[in-house]
Design an enzyme around this catalytic site. Structure first.
Site, PDB file in Angstrom:
ATOM      1  N   THR A  12       0.851  -1.179   0.000  1.00 41.94           N
ATOM      2  CA  THR A  12       0.000   0.000   0.000  1.00 41.94           C
ATOM      3  C   THR A  12       0.894   1.239   0.000  1.00 41.94           C
ATOM      4  O   THR A  12       2.069   1.177   0.399  1.00 41.94           O
ATOM      5  CB  THR A  12      -0.938  -0.006   1.230  1.00 41.94           C
ATOM      6  OG1 THR A  12      -1.941   0.996   1.065  1.00 41.94           O
ATOM      7  CG2 THR A  12      -0.177   0.225   2.525  1.00 41.94           C
ATOM      8  N   GLU A  13       0.369   2.345  -0.470  1.00 50.78           N
ATOM      9  CA  GLU A  13       1.095   3.623  -0.508  1.00 50.78           C
ATOM     10  C   GLU A  13       2.360   3.573  -1.368  1.00 50.78           C
ATOM     11  O   GLU A  13       3.377   4.183  -1.025  1.00 50.78           O
ATOM     12  CB  GLU A  13       1.454   4.088   0.914  1.00 50.78           C
ATOM     13  CG  GLU A  13       0.265   4.285   1.830  1.00 50.78           C
ATOM     14  CD  GLU A  13      -0.701   5.360   1.344  1.00 50.78           C
ATOM     15  OE1 GLU A  13      -0.251   6.322   0.699  1.00 50.78           O
ATOM     16  OE2 GLU A  13      -1.911   5.225   1.593  1.00 50.78           O
ATOM     17  N   LYS A  16      -0.085   3.346  -6.592  1.00 52.25           N
ATOM     18  CA  LYS A  16      -0.945   2.689  -7.593  1.00 52.25           C
ATOM     19  C   LYS A  16      -1.827   3.709  -8.315  1.00 52.25           C
ATOM     20  O   LYS A  16      -1.991   3.641  -9.532  1.00 52.25           O
ATOM     21  CB  LYS A  16      -1.835   1.633  -6.932  1.00 52.25           C
ATOM     22  CG  LYS A  16      -1.141   0.396  -6.448  1.00 52.25           C
ATOM     23  CD  LYS A  16      -2.123  -0.680  -6.032  1.00 52.25           C
ATOM     24  CE  LYS A  16      -3.115  -0.237  -4.973  1.00 52.25           C
ATOM     25  NZ  LYS A  16      -2.462   0.153  -3.704  1.00 52.25           N
ATOM     26  N   THR A  17      -2.399   4.634  -7.553  1.00 48.16           N
ATOM     27  CA  THR A  17      -3.304   5.604  -8.167  1.00 48.16           C
ATOM     28  C   THR A  17      -2.544   6.581  -9.053  1.00 48.16           C
ATOM     29  O   THR A  17      -3.020   6.947 -10.135  1.00 48.16           O
ATOM     30  CB  THR A  17      -4.099   6.356  -7.087  1.00 48.16           C
ATOM     31  OG1 THR A  17      -4.813   5.409  -6.288  1.00 48.16           O
ATOM     32  CG2 THR A  17      -5.099   7.315  -7.717  1.00 48.16           C
ATOM     33  N   LYS A  38     -12.357   1.330  -9.676  1.00 48.45           N
ATOM     34  CA  LYS A  38     -11.848   1.014  -8.337  1.00 48.45           C
ATOM     35  C   LYS A  38     -12.975   0.279  -7.623  1.00 48.45           C
ATOM     36  O   LYS A  38     -13.767   0.881  -6.886  1.00 48.45           O
ATOM     37  CB  LYS A  38     -11.477   2.307  -7.599  1.00 48.45           C
ATOM     38  CG  LYS A  38     -10.929   2.122  -6.195  1.00 48.45           C
ATOM     39  CD  LYS A  38      -9.435   1.966  -6.182  1.00 48.45           C
ATOM     40  CE  LYS A  38      -8.902   1.950  -4.747  1.00 48.45           C
ATOM     41  NZ  LYS A  38      -7.445   1.743  -4.708  1.00 48.45           N
ATOM     42  N   SER A  42     -11.351   1.653   0.638  1.00 49.66           N
ATOM     43  CA  SER A  42     -11.561   2.059   2.028  1.00 49.66           C
ATOM     44  C   SER A  42     -10.770   3.342   2.262  1.00 49.66           C
ATOM     45  O   SER A  42      -9.940   3.731   1.452  1.00 49.66           O
ATOM     46  CB  SER A  42     -11.124   0.954   2.998  1.00 49.66           C
ATOM     47  OG  SER A  42      -9.762   0.624   2.809  1.00 49.66           O
ATOM     48  N   ASP A  55      -8.807   8.128  -4.227  1.00 48.43           N
ATOM     49  CA  ASP A  55      -8.243   7.363  -5.343  1.00 48.43           C
ATOM     50  C   ASP A  55      -9.282   7.161  -6.442  1.00 48.43           C
ATOM     51  O   ASP A  55      -8.999   7.338  -7.633  1.00 48.43           O
ATOM     52  CB  ASP A  55      -7.739   6.002  -4.862  1.00 48.43           C
ATOM     53  CG  ASP A  55      -6.549   6.102  -3.932  1.00 48.43           C
ATOM     54  OD1 ASP A  55      -5.947   7.192  -3.855  1.00 48.43           O
ATOM     55  OD2 ASP A  55      -6.217   5.096  -3.283  1.00 48.43           O
ATOM     56  N   GLU A 116      -8.088  -0.709 -10.683  1.00 46.09           N
ATOM     57  CA  GLU A 116      -7.096  -0.534  -9.624  1.00 46.09           C
ATOM     58  C   GLU A 116      -7.515  -1.317  -8.390  1.00 46.09           C
ATOM     59  O   GLU A 116      -8.650  -1.209  -7.922  1.00 46.09           O
ATOM     60  CB  GLU A 116      -6.929   0.945  -9.266  1.00 46.09           C
ATOM     61  CG  GLU A 116      -5.855   1.166  -8.202  1.00 46.09           C
ATOM     62  CD  GLU A 116      -5.754   2.616  -7.766  1.00 46.09           C
ATOM     63  OE1 GLU A 116      -5.560   2.850  -6.555  1.00 46.09           O
ATOM     64  OE2 GLU A 116      -5.890   3.510  -8.627  1.00 46.09           O
ATOM     65  N   GLY A 117      -6.582  -2.095  -7.853  1.00 49.53           N
ATOM     66  CA  GLY A 117      -6.847  -2.859  -6.649  1.00 49.53           C
ATOM     67  C   GLY A 117      -6.774  -1.999  -5.397  1.00 49.53           C
ATOM     68  O   GLY A 117      -6.721  -0.764  -5.458  1.00 49.53           O
ATOM     69  N   ASN A 176       7.537   4.013  -9.624  1.00 48.70           N
ATOM     70  CA  ASN A 176       7.053   5.269  -9.061  1.00 48.70           C
ATOM     71  C   ASN A 176       8.027   5.732  -7.989  1.00 48.70           C
ATOM     72  O   ASN A 176       8.257   5.022  -7.001  1.00 48.70           O
ATOM     73  CB  ASN A 176       5.654   5.097  -8.462  1.00 48.70           C
ATOM     74  CG  ASN A 176       5.090   6.411  -7.966  1.00 48.70           C
ATOM     75  OD1 ASN A 176       5.142   7.420  -8.662  1.00 48.70           O
ATOM     76  ND2 ASN A 176       4.558   6.410  -6.757  1.00 48.70           N
ATOM     77  N   PRO A 205       8.504  10.355 -11.914  1.00 48.50           N
ATOM     78  CA  PRO A 205       9.398  10.993 -10.948  1.00 48.50           C
ATOM     79  C   PRO A 205       8.665  11.406  -9.683  1.00 48.50           C
ATOM     80  O   PRO A 205       7.438  11.504  -9.659  1.00 48.50           O
ATOM     81  CB  PRO A 205       9.915  12.214 -11.718  1.00 48.50           C
ATOM     82  CG  PRO A 205       8.825  12.535 -12.692  1.00 48.50           C
ATOM     83  CD  PRO A 205       8.248  11.205 -13.091  1.00 48.50           C
ATOM     84  N   GLU A 212      -1.565  12.858  -8.367  1.00 46.83           N
ATOM     85  CA  GLU A 212      -2.695  12.312  -9.130  1.00 46.83           C
ATOM     86  C   GLU A 212      -3.271  13.334 -10.113  1.00 46.83           C
ATOM     87  O   GLU A 212      -3.948  12.960 -11.068  1.00 46.83           O
ATOM     88  CB  GLU A 212      -3.812  11.834  -8.193  1.00 46.83           C
ATOM     89  CG  GLU A 212      -3.440  10.665  -7.292  1.00 46.83           C
ATOM     90  CD  GLU A 212      -2.826  11.123  -5.984  1.00 46.83           C
ATOM     91  OE1 GLU A 212      -2.544  12.347  -5.845  1.00 46.83           O
ATOM     92  OE2 GLU A 212      -2.625  10.283  -5.099  1.00 46.83           O
TER      93      GLU A 212
END
EC number: 6.3.3.3
Length: 225
Positions: A12-13, A16-17, A38, A42, A55, A116-117, A176, A205, A212
């Site tokens: 996580t973090e 992905k988004t 999505k 949560s 997200d 996106e998971g 990323n 970058p 986003e």
């Protein structure tokens, strides 16, 4: 038939988004009718329109189609925790049939759909069903997002290996930069590129604010998919 991809991350973090928005931008620039999806989120906030996840909102903004929020994100939970925990607590089971129906609906409208998971590859959706199970059921090609930092090589290889062991296509990966590049950044990238059995689609970058919302599609080589 629509092109469909599932975006997962090494943790996580890891962005992905950010990567999903970049991919959607690149696909739109290539002339596709795009839709972000999505299915489960949560960590959402209360608004006058109901719960909204940042997200999912980013995917909605970066889709070329005008999509209702509920179409982009059918399962929305307030607490930022594993979906299976808050789903059970609220008595709102996450049903794979609903997730799949949402995907089918988007495939009828778009010719390029990005799913996106939540969290990492094995994020539980119930006590007996994970996001990985659903992706395998749908046979979605997978794009892996790697947050480039210490420890990412091991996490990337573990995730890539389990995706392939599930019989799925690892279509590509996106690097990323979650922090300003450190002194070993180039070596990390060289190692990841050599070891991950899929093409590097691009490196995004480090962006200090609102990545986003940035124009990041230019960092993605969509022709490699």
């Amino acid at each position: 038939m629509s092109k469909r991809y599932f975006v997962t991350g090494t943790d996580t973090e890891v962005g992905k988004t950010v990567a999903s928005c970049a991919l959607l931008q690149a696909a739109k620039a290539a002339g596709y009718r795009t839709a972000g999806y999505k299915p489960v989120a949560s960590g959402s906030e209360k608004t006058p329109e109901g719960l909204r996840n940042s997200d999912a909102l980013a995917l909605q903004r970066n889709s070329s189609l005008q999509l209702d929020y509920a179409t982009v994100n059918p399962y929305t939970f307030a607490e930022p925790t594993s979906p299976h925990i808050i789903s059970a607590q609220e008595g709102r089971p996450i049903e794979s049939l609903v997730m799949s129906a949402g995907l089918r609906a988007l495939e009828q409208q778009a010719d390029w759909v990005l799913v996106e998971g939540a969290g990492g590859w094995f994020t539980p959706l119930s006590d007996t069903f994970t996001f990985a199970d659903w992706v395998t059921q749908e046979q979605l090609p997978v794009i892996l997002v790697v947050g480039v930092k210490l420890g990412c090589i091991n996490h990337a290889m573990l995730t890539a290996q389990v995706i392939q062991h599930a019989g799925l296509t690892l279509a590509g990966w996106v690097a990323n930069d979650v922090t300003p590049p450190g002194k070993r950044h180039a070596e990390y990238m060289t190692t990841l590129t050599r070891m991950i059995p899929a093409p590097l689609l691009g490196e995004i970058p480090w962006l200090a604010e609102n990545p986003e919302n940035a124009a990041t599609g230019k960092y993605i080589n969509l022709a490699l998919l």
